[in-house]
Write an enzyme that holds these catalytic residues in place. Structure first.
Site, PDB file in Angstrom:
ATOM      1  N   ASP A 136       0.814  -1.212   0.000  1.00 46.91           N
ATOM      2  CA  ASP A 136       0.000   0.000   0.000  1.00 46.91           C
ATOM      3  C   ASP A 136       0.850   1.266   0.000  1.00 46.91           C
ATOM      4  O   ASP A 136       0.306   2.367  -0.089  1.00 46.91           O
ATOM      5  CB  ASP A 136      -0.942   0.007   1.209  1.00 46.91           C
ATOM      6  N   ASP A 463     -10.505  -7.103  10.885  1.00 51.90           N
ATOM      7  CA  ASP A 463     -10.520  -8.553  11.090  1.00 51.90           C
ATOM      8  C   ASP A 463     -11.689  -8.981  11.973  1.00 51.90           C
ATOM      9  O   ASP A 463     -12.462  -9.876  11.610  1.00 51.90           O
ATOM     10  CB  ASP A 463      -9.183  -9.019  11.685  1.00 51.90           C
TER      11      ASP A 463
END
Length: 756
Positions: A136, A463
């Site tokens: 990223d 998550d």
């Protein structure tokens, strides 16, 4: 395919850890807490407001312990038997392995390289594996390092499989030279591999300070004039295992991805990067299972993939396709993570005994079909899509609306949902054009990505958010805790980094708690089991716990300064002493039963109070500002390091007992707490308060309040030491001045009524 003969031994078994003695202790503590609350209520009218505050704090503590008791009631985990896999399964399923990185400074490329090498070298057929790295930060240095790693992998992977190397991250493996009893051939190969690894490290290190290689290779043209937050989509096949048949000398597919980013687009942090990995891998290899690891969590057990497949394939054999993901515990090699180990051993197994473990992100194997949004009710007994689900999911218009307008992506989704492999391409590069399309920042517009498909958006803890969505659709999960640990990682270095990470986690949990996906909603409108919702509630209230803990750390000092009673006298004082004693002995037993020391237990108790009052506290204003529309929560990458020996700077530890400080606000509450309690103890010792309170009516403070102040100071001992240290181990003067000012205000407030 798996053989379904029931006469063969199972691939895994569920192990329960019921302990009636521990249940009795949990209930005893709960009973003592309720007894304390009852006494508070009965005598509330005879006391001042401090008892009301204490009652509210103790009510919250009782609520948390009630949740803990419910969670730990039926602990369980799964034990896999990977040695039976070859007997039962003729054709192992494919697995796509994901790794994310975002900043080459905070996440050194050599650390990423080691994690990648450990993934490429796992004990699983190479033609069934593919490794995808999401960068990223769009760093040419990271890409350069990965290219060099792919070259080293061609000799590293065969070496590991030839000699059955257990730890397949080179930086850990080469710490200790092999014993002299090894063969001469192995010794020669070992020396050669170490030299080659040292060459790799030098290349990466040299490239960090010199970028001449960037202009010398046309492969880096895509990185010209790019910025971390402003660049086009980049997808590169670093290595392709063409025509692989699973030979030990083969290296799995290896793909680099840096999704498109533009300043005007919100990119949904790590969850957005993970969804790009899901789409690109779906186009290229479309494995039915996916593994997600953090860039610093290397594979410590070469059999890890085979262990996870035992769970999935055993369910398939029994026509019980309800396991959505398999979670391994997070263990660390470089820091004092004893508290986390105890938490995972007791609470983690407890949650696993309900509807299944929570997804912790790293070390998690997931079913691709589940990530595509299907519910358990959408499947027949044999795992195929039901006729209703087929009509709902596989209609072409619905697929385009849900998954985007890429025809190749739609085809990939259909194949995944129907458990069919993608049509074989002559090369992975044939999918590059389609892969670049699904990585554009506008691809997800008007789709269900991040809403009901893939990793869910709306929280910096993607998550657990995704895990909640999966369990709310009726799925279960499994927890495996092998010995040795399957994955090992690096803890954030230094106190400030640890505080930053804890704040981000607490803020992300609160985001989910107050969203439409709250576990309180999932119980009534989803298929989340009640006790499983309590497990999520335990995690999501981390930030809220900071307020009662902070107040309770200040109440003994307030009562000493105000000369009022905090703790009940007589028989009820015995209840409190018994409660504290049983809890201390209970938690100490939990640590020692896992092989940890008394000092480790004390360190963890201290760290627990510090992170709650100093880090989780700041998650509350973060969420308030977000809901008011003033600012958004921010995902800040924590700094990773690669130490060569076990050490700990983010928390007081057995070796140095020191704690790192800086000028951030994280350390203001802890310093304030210590100063206030020290002031109360000094005031009590000189008898000043007794003179000021001669005319004070009602119950007065005593030894119990003094002991409370002493206990608080002991728990915040790193701050007390930090007042007398210098450098990074000392509390900055600016923090001391601010805390002293707040402490003076607190003392004036506490003494105000007496002086008046």
């Amino acid at each position: 395919m798996a053989e379904s003969s029931s006469s063969l031994p199972p691939l895994c078994e569920k192990i329960s850890y019921k302990n009636y003695f521990l249940r009795t202790v949990d209930l005893t503590i709960l009973g003592l807490l309720f007894s304390l609350l009852l006494h508070r209520v009965l005598l509330m009218k005879q006391r001042d407001n401090v008892w009301a505050v204490a009652f509210l704090c103790e009510s919250f503590f009782t609520f948390v312990w009630l949740i803990i008791t419910c969670i730990k009631w039926n602990p369980a985990e799964y034990k896999p038997y990977p040695d039976r896999l070859d007997e039962r399964v003729q054709d192992l399923p494919s697995v796509d392995m994901f790794l994310t990185t975002a900043d080459p400074v905070r996440e050194p490329p050599i650390l990423v390289v080691n994690t990648v090498l450990s993934l490429l070298g796992v004990d699983y057929p190479a033609n069934k594996l593919a490794c995808y790295v999401s960068d990223d930060g769009c760093s040419p240095l990271t890409y350069f390092s990965l290219k060099e790693a792919s070259k080293f992998a061609k000799i590293w992977v065969p070496f590991c499989k030839k000699y059955n190397v257990r730890v397949r991250a080179p930086f850990r493996y080469f710490l200790n030279r092999p014993t002299v009893t090894e063969s001469s051939e192995f010794s020669k190969d070992w020396d050669m591999m170490k030299r080659e690894y040292e060459k790799l490290c030098r290349k990466v290190e040299d490239a960090t300070g010199d970028s001449h290689w960037l202009d010398a290779d046309d492969d880096f043209e895509a990185f010209s004039n790019t910025k971390p937050n402003d660049h086009s989509n980049i997808v590169k096949v670093v290595w392709e295992n063409k025509g692989g048949v699973g030979d030990e000398k083969e290296v799995p597919h290896f793909v680099y991805i840096s999704r498109e980013k533009r300043p005007k687009y919100f990119h949904n942090y790590k969850a957005g990067a993970m969804n790009v990995l899901v789409r690109v891998s779906g186009l290229m290899t479309n494995a039915p299972y996916m593994l997600n690891v953090d860039c610093d969590m290397y594979v410590n057990e070469a059999d890890v993939v085979r262990q996870a497949m035992c769970i999935f394939l055993q369910n398939s054999i029994l026509n019980s396709n309800n396991c959505a993901f398999v979670q391994y515990p997070q263990d660390f090699y470089d820091s004092n993570a004893d508290e986390l180990a105890v938490l995972q051993s007791y609470l983690g197994r407890g949650i696993a005994g309900i509807q299944g473990s929570l997804c912790a992100g790293s070390g998690c194997f997931l079913s691709r079909r589940v990530m595509y949004g299907i519910s358990l009710d959408d499947l027949e007994d044999d795992g195929s899509l039901s006729s209703v689900a087929t009509r709902n999911y596989l209609a072409e218009k619905n697929l385009a609306r849900e998954f985007g307008n890429s025809k190749e992506m739609v085809t990939s989704v259909v194949n995944a949902l129907q458990r069919k492999p993608n049509p074989q391409h002559s090369s992975l590069t044939d999918s590059l054009e389609a892969a670049e399309e699904v990585g554009h920042c506008h691809y997800e517009n008007q789709t269900s990505w991040g809403k009901t498909i893939g990793w869910l958006y709306g929280s910096t803890t993607e998550d657990v958010h995704t895990s909640l969505g999966i369990h709310s659709r009726g799925w279960t999960s499994s927890f495996i805790s092998p010995d040795p640990p399957a994955f090992l990682g690096a803890m954030p270095s230094g106190g400030p980094e640890a505080m930053l990470q804890q704040r981000r986690w607490a803020a992300g949990m609160l985001e989910i708690l107050f969203s439409k996906r709250s576990p309180l909603i999932g119980v009534f409108f989803g298929k989340l089991r009640f006790r499983q919702s309590l497990a999520y509630l335990y995690a999501f209230t981390w930030g809220l716990r900071s307020i009662p803990e902070l107040l309770y750390c200040l109440l003994p000092a307030y009562c000493l300064l105000h000369n009022s009673a905090l703790f009940p006298k007589g028989v009820y004082l015995g209840i409190i002493i018994t409660l504290v004693g049983i809890h201390c002995l209970y938690t100490l037993w939990e640590f020692m039963s896992l092989g940890f020391s008394v000092q480790s237990w004390f360190v963890s108790q201290s760290c627990g109070r510090i992170k709650t009052t100093c880090s989780w506290l700041f998650s509350i204003p973060d969420i308030i500002l977000k809901f008011l529309g003033i600012s958004e929560t921010v995902f800040v990458v924590t700094t990773k390091t690669m130490p060569k020996s076990r050490s700990s700077d983010d928390c007081p530890n057995q070796d140095s007992g020191k704690f790192e400080f800086d000028g951030s606000l994280y350390f203001l509450p802890g310093t304030f707490i210590v100063l206030v309690n020290l002031t109360a103890l000094v005031g009590c010792s000189v008898g000043l308060l007794q003179q000021l309170s001669r005319s004070h009516r009602g119950g007065s403070s005593g030894l119990a309040e003094v002991c409370g102040c002493v206990l608080v100071v002991i728990l915040f001992l790193p701050f007390l030491k930090g007042m007398f240290e210098k450098g990074k181990y000392g509390i900055p003067s600016s923090t001391l001045y601010k805390a002293a000012f707040l402490a003076v205000l607190f003392v004036v407030f506490s003494l105000g009524k007496l002086v008046y």
